[in-house]
Design an enzyme around this catalytic site. Structure first.
Site, PDB file in Angstrom:
ATOM      1  N   GLY A 146     -12.457  15.620 -42.175  1.00  0.00           N
ATOM      2  CA  GLY A 146     -12.023  14.242 -42.399  1.00  0.00           C
ATOM      3  C   GLY A 146     -12.950  13.503 -43.340  1.00  0.00           C
TER       4      GLY A 146
ATOM      5  N   PHE B  92     -13.924   7.076 -43.092  1.00  0.00           N
ATOM      6  CA  PHE B  92     -15.171   6.320 -42.995  1.00  0.00           C
ATOM      7  C   PHE B  92     -16.273   7.114 -42.291  1.00  0.00           C
ATOM      8  CE2 PHE B  92     -12.275   2.832 -43.841  1.00  0.00           C
ATOM      9  CZ  PHE B  92     -13.017   2.095 -44.748  1.00  0.00           C
ATOM     10  N   GLY B  93     -15.923   7.758 -41.165  1.00  0.00           N
ATOM     11  CA  GLY B  93     -16.937   8.476 -40.400  1.00  0.00           C
ATOM     12  C   GLY B  93     -17.417   9.724 -41.114  1.00  0.00           C
TER      13      GLY B  93
ATOM     14  N   VAL C  47      -6.848  20.994 -41.028  1.00  0.00           N
ATOM     15  CA  VAL C  47      -7.438  21.739 -39.912  1.00  0.00           C
ATOM     16  C   VAL C  47      -6.393  21.791 -38.805  1.00  0.00           C
ATOM     17  CG1 VAL C  47      -9.253  21.715 -38.156  1.00  0.00           C
ATOM     18  CG2 VAL C  47      -9.794  21.165 -40.529  1.00  0.00           C
TER      19      VAL C  47
ATOM     20  N   GLU D 298      -2.607 -10.141 -41.508  1.00  0.00           N
ATOM     21  CA  GLU D 298      -2.837 -10.016 -42.950  1.00  0.00           C
ATOM     22  C   GLU D 298      -1.537  -9.728 -43.695  1.00  0.00           C
ATOM     23  OE1 GLU D 298      -6.180  -7.230 -42.978  1.00  0.00           O
ATOM     24  OE2 GLU D 298      -7.534  -8.931 -43.099  1.00  0.00           O
TER      25      GLU D 298
ATOM     26  N   ASP E 205     -12.376   7.032 -34.987  1.00  0.00           N
ATOM     27  CA  ASP E 205     -11.197   6.626 -34.215  1.00  0.00           C
ATOM     28  C   ASP E 205     -10.744   7.667 -33.198  1.00  0.00           C
ATOM     29  OD1 ASP E 205     -11.105   4.295 -35.615  1.00  0.00           O
ATOM     30  OD2 ASP E 205      -9.179   4.660 -36.594  1.00  0.00           O
TER      31      ASP E 205
HETATM   32  C1  FAD Z   1      -3.769  -0.884 -41.957  1.00  0.00           C
HETATM   33  C2  FAD Z   1      -5.166  -0.769 -41.397  1.00  0.00           C
HETATM   34  C3  FAD Z   1      -6.065  -1.804 -41.575  1.00  0.00           C
HETATM   35  C4  FAD Z   1      -7.355  -1.713 -41.070  1.00  0.00           C
HETATM   36  N1  FAD Z   1      -8.224  -2.762 -41.276  1.00  0.00           N
HETATM   37  C5  FAD Z   1      -9.501  -2.643 -40.849  1.00  0.00           C
HETATM   38  C6  FAD Z   1     -10.430  -3.682 -41.117  1.00  0.00           C
HETATM   39  O1  FAD Z   1     -10.108  -4.717 -41.709  1.00  0.00           O
HETATM   40  N2  FAD Z   1     -11.724  -3.506 -40.687  1.00  0.00           N
HETATM   41  C7  FAD Z   1     -12.111  -2.374 -40.024  1.00  0.00           C
HETATM   42  O2  FAD Z   1     -13.287  -2.239 -39.686  1.00  0.00           O
HETATM   43  N3  FAD Z   1     -11.244  -1.388 -39.748  1.00  0.00           N
HETATM   44  C8  FAD Z   1      -9.944  -1.485 -40.145  1.00  0.00           C
HETATM   45  N4  FAD Z   1      -9.061  -0.496 -39.883  1.00  0.00           N
HETATM   46  C9  FAD Z   1      -9.507   0.652 -39.046  1.00  0.00           C
HETATM   47  C10 FAD Z   1     -10.327   1.626 -39.854  1.00  0.00           C
HETATM   48  O3  FAD Z   1      -9.691   1.940 -41.053  1.00  0.00           O
HETATM   49  C11 FAD Z   1     -10.563   2.859 -38.997  1.00  0.00           C
HETATM   50  O4  FAD Z   1     -11.183   2.480 -37.813  1.00  0.00           O
HETATM   51  C12 FAD Z   1     -11.406   3.881 -39.730  1.00  0.00           C
HETATM   52  O5  FAD Z   1     -10.715   4.356 -40.858  1.00  0.00           O
HETATM   53  C13 FAD Z   1     -11.780   5.044 -38.812  1.00  0.00           C
HETATM   54  O6  FAD Z   1     -12.527   5.970 -39.535  1.00  0.00           O
HETATM   55  P1  FAD Z   1     -12.426   7.525 -39.195  1.00  0.00           P
HETATM   56  O7  FAD Z   1     -13.409   8.206 -40.057  1.00  0.00           O
HETATM   57  O8  FAD Z   1     -12.473   7.721 -37.733  1.00  0.00           O
HETATM   58  O9  FAD Z   1     -10.945   7.927 -39.622  1.00  0.00           O
HETATM   59  P2  FAD Z   1     -10.200   7.762 -41.010  1.00  0.00           P
HETATM   60  O10 FAD Z   1     -10.895   6.809 -41.899  1.00  0.00           O
HETATM   61  O11 FAD Z   1      -8.776   7.492 -40.657  1.00  0.00           O
HETATM   62  O12 FAD Z   1     -10.311   9.203 -41.677  1.00  0.00           O
HETATM   63  C14 FAD Z   1      -9.717  10.327 -41.116  1.00  0.00           C
HETATM   64  C15 FAD Z   1      -9.583  11.380 -42.214  1.00  0.00           C
HETATM   65  O13 FAD Z   1      -9.268  12.620 -41.623  1.00  0.00           O
HETATM   66  C16 FAD Z   1      -8.264  13.277 -42.383  1.00  0.00           C
HETATM   67  N5  FAD Z   1      -7.550  14.146 -41.454  1.00  0.00           N
HETATM   68  C17 FAD Z   1      -6.857  13.786 -40.353  1.00  0.00           C
HETATM   69  N6  FAD Z   1      -6.398  14.874 -39.720  1.00  0.00           N
HETATM   70  C18 FAD Z   1      -6.819  15.948 -40.431  1.00  0.00           C
HETATM   71  C19 FAD Z   1      -6.655  17.344 -40.281  1.00  0.00           C
HETATM   72  N7  FAD Z   1      -5.997  17.874 -39.238  1.00  0.00           N
HETATM   73  N8  FAD Z   1      -7.193  18.153 -41.209  1.00  0.00           N
HETATM   74  C20 FAD Z   1      -7.866  17.640 -42.269  1.00  0.00           C
HETATM   75  N9  FAD Z   1      -8.051  16.317 -42.455  1.00  0.00           N
HETATM   76  C21 FAD Z   1      -7.542  15.490 -41.545  1.00  0.00           C
HETATM   77  C22 FAD Z   1      -7.424  12.123 -42.924  1.00  0.00           C
HETATM   78  O14 FAD Z   1      -6.716  12.511 -44.092  1.00  0.00           O
HETATM   79  C23 FAD Z   1      -8.486  11.068 -43.211  1.00  0.00           C
HETATM   80  O15 FAD Z   1      -8.982  11.171 -44.512  1.00  0.00           O
HETATM   81  C24 FAD Z   1      -7.757  -0.558 -40.375  1.00  0.00           C
HETATM   82  C25 FAD Z   1      -6.860   0.503 -40.192  1.00  0.00           C
HETATM   83  C26 FAD Z   1      -5.573   0.393 -40.705  1.00  0.00           C
HETATM   84  C27 FAD Z   1      -4.602   1.527 -40.511  1.00  0.00           C
END
Ligand code: FAD
Length: 453
Positions: free
Chosen positions: A17, A20-21, A85, A181, A318
């Site tokens: 992934g 952000f994380g 994955v 928003e 998340d």
């Molecule tokens: C519309 C919207 C608005 C938001 N606004 C805000 C905000 O204003 N402020 C804020 O703090 N947060 C906001 N968020 C929440 C924030 O975006 C998430 O909390 C954050 O992206 C979580 O980060 P993450 O790394 O856990 O997952 P993500 O950033 O979602 O990244 C997950 C990644 O994993 C990849 N992936 C998933 N499954 C697989 C797989 N099986 N194999 C390979 N790759 C895979 C995806 O393609 C993606 O690139 C918002 C979310 C949304 C949907």
């Protein structure tokens, strides 16, 4: 190279992934003596907080989605692999992959960071999916943009007043930051379009937020919630709090208020801003390690974000439940930095860092081009100061100076010209899918569904 001249393989860190994380972890590992493989099913990092601006034609998709290869090209120890994955085997230390060409394979690791995020969830009502417009991926945002733009074209084309009203009615299910928003942007859009649609009173577009809880922006303090509600109402947004969507079909939404009274809202577009569920990889990790999985599909992790019995496997962002932190970018990034530091210390023989501790920087939501609310950095701001803080924080967290410049220019363009530049409907009338695809919500009412929330 060891002192005896033998090649010593460097530890392999696999990061699943590039959100952000995952990206925070990859960057933090830049100086660690490891080989990092970042796997993502897309080729880009998606800045989800600005997805709604793509969906409403303010920004272009590329402005919020820098390619992962570009972000990491200076990082000599990192490789990017575009693949999905499909499974994780912690006992054999392997991840199963499906590549872009559809072929499957395995990849071994010494340390694994899983940061696969969340996907949209309809609280068990999968059948709603074909009538709703979620905003979790870039493709969904572009699809919603097509739908919104096409709705105005359809309204302009019909002499049937009720159909015109339906096409210019937009319902948003969910009154959190995303719902608020989107509503604000839809108001701006409707006002701006008046100049271009001579026969259509676009300014009279109906924008309705349906929220099951008793207020908008539940995570904000009471004065900021009240500010947002007051401002949106003054912009003409209908706010239905304490109201559930109980049926969604191709022609609108049935809603049910606190007293059980039901009402039909005929709408051309229904935006889903209500729910997400963790990636299925969370449940897979739970099954494989015995970790529990909560009602949002998140796998419970140890205080150091690792999985039971597997100090080399971490789940963050998340998809992970670490102290029940909110699904926001900041916890995901802080966890990413933390687990990268943890791995770095493990492989260099240093003691493990203490447990993960989240530093809460607050939250923000924008309401209009000159208004926002911000409960952040210990401050409670609203109006223009909050909007300035919101813009500064979002620009700071966007990846790349080029993207920042581009987004800032778009915002200035909108403020200066009251226009938005991304108004292309990708497939027009007569094309194979074209407006037929966009018209899918024109089908007569299908299923009746009760929302159990
Ligand atoms: C519309 C919207 C608005 C938001 N606004 C805000 C905000 O204003 N402020 C804020 O703090 N947060 C906001 N968020 C929440 C924030 O975006 C998430 O909390 C954050 O992206 C979580 O980060 P993450 O790394 O856990 O997952 P993500 O950033 O979602 O990244 C997950 C990644 O994993 C990849 N992936 C998933 N499954 C697989 C797989 N099986 N194999 C390979 N790759 C895979 C995806 O393609 C993606 O690139 C918002 C979310 C949304 C949907």
């Amino acid at each position: 190279m060891s002192q005896h001249g033998l090649m010593v393989a460097r530890p392999r860190v696999v990061v699943v992934g590039g959100g952000f994380g995952g990206l925070a972890a990859v960057r933090r590992l830049a100086r660690a003596p490891v080989d990092v493989t970042l796997i993502d099913r897309t080729n880009h990092h998606l800045f989800q907080p600005l997805l709604y601006q793509v969906a409403t034609g303010l920004l272009s998709p590329g402005e919020i989605a820098p390619p992962l290869r570009v972000i990491t090209h200076r990082q000599a120890n990192a490789a990017v692999h575009m693949a999905e994955v499909t499974g994780i085997d912690p006992d054999r230390r392997r991840v199963h992959l499906r590549g872009a060409d559809g072929t499957s394979g395995d990849l071994g690791y010494d340390h694994l960071i899983v940061a696969a995020g969340a996907r949209d969830s309809y609280f068990g009502h999968r059948d709603w999916a074909r009538h709703l417009h979620p905003m979790k991926t870039l493709a969904q945002a572009v699809d919603l943009r097509d739908k919104l733009l096409a709705a105005y074209e359809r309204a302009a084309d019909t002499d049937d007043r009720s159909e015109r009203d339906r096409w210019t009615t937009f319902v948003i299910i969910g009154g959190g930051p995303t719902g608020v928003e989107v509503a604000g942007q839809l108001v701006s859009m409707a006002r701006q379009f008046q100049r271009d649609f001579h026969r259509l009173a676009t300014g009279r577009a109906r924008i309705v937020i349906v929220e099951a809880g008793d207020s908008l922006l539940a995570a904000f303090s009471a004065p900021l919630r009240a500010h947002a509600q007051r401002k949106l109402s003054s912009l003409g947004v209908e706010i239905r709090v304490g109201t559930k969507a109980v049926r969604v079909d191709g022609r609108g939404v049935d809603v049910e208020g606190g007293g059980g009274a039901r009402e039909r809202v005929a709408a051309g577009t229904v935006v889903w801003a209500a729910g997400v569920k963790a990636s299925p990889l969370a449940a897979m990790l739970g099954d494989a390690t015995g970790a529990s999985v909560d009602h949002r599909g998140r796998v419970q992790v140890a205080p150091d974000c690792s999985l039971p019995g597997h100090p080399e496997v971490f789940a963050i962002g998340d998809m992970a439940d670490a102290d029940n932190l909110p699904g926001l970018a900041e916890p995901a990034m802080q966890e990413g930095w933390y687990v990268a530091k943890h791995i770095h210390r493990q492989i260099t023989g240093r003691s493990a860092p203490g447990r993960f501790r989240y530093r809460d920087l607050g939250t923000m939501a924008t309401i209009s081009p000159v208004d926002a609310v911000a409960d952040a950095f210990g401050l409670r701001l609203s109006g223009v100061p909050a909007k300035v803080a919101w813009a500064a924080v979002h620009l700071a967290f966007l990846t790349g100076w080029g993207k920042r410049g581009g987004v800032l220019a778009r915002w200035a363009y909108e403020l200066g010209t009251s226009n938005r530049s991304e108004r292309v409907i990708l497939e027009g009338v007569g094309s194979e899918d074209g407006l037929n695809r966009l018209a899918h919500s024109d089908e007569p009412a299908a299923e009746t569904l009760m929302a159990g929330r």
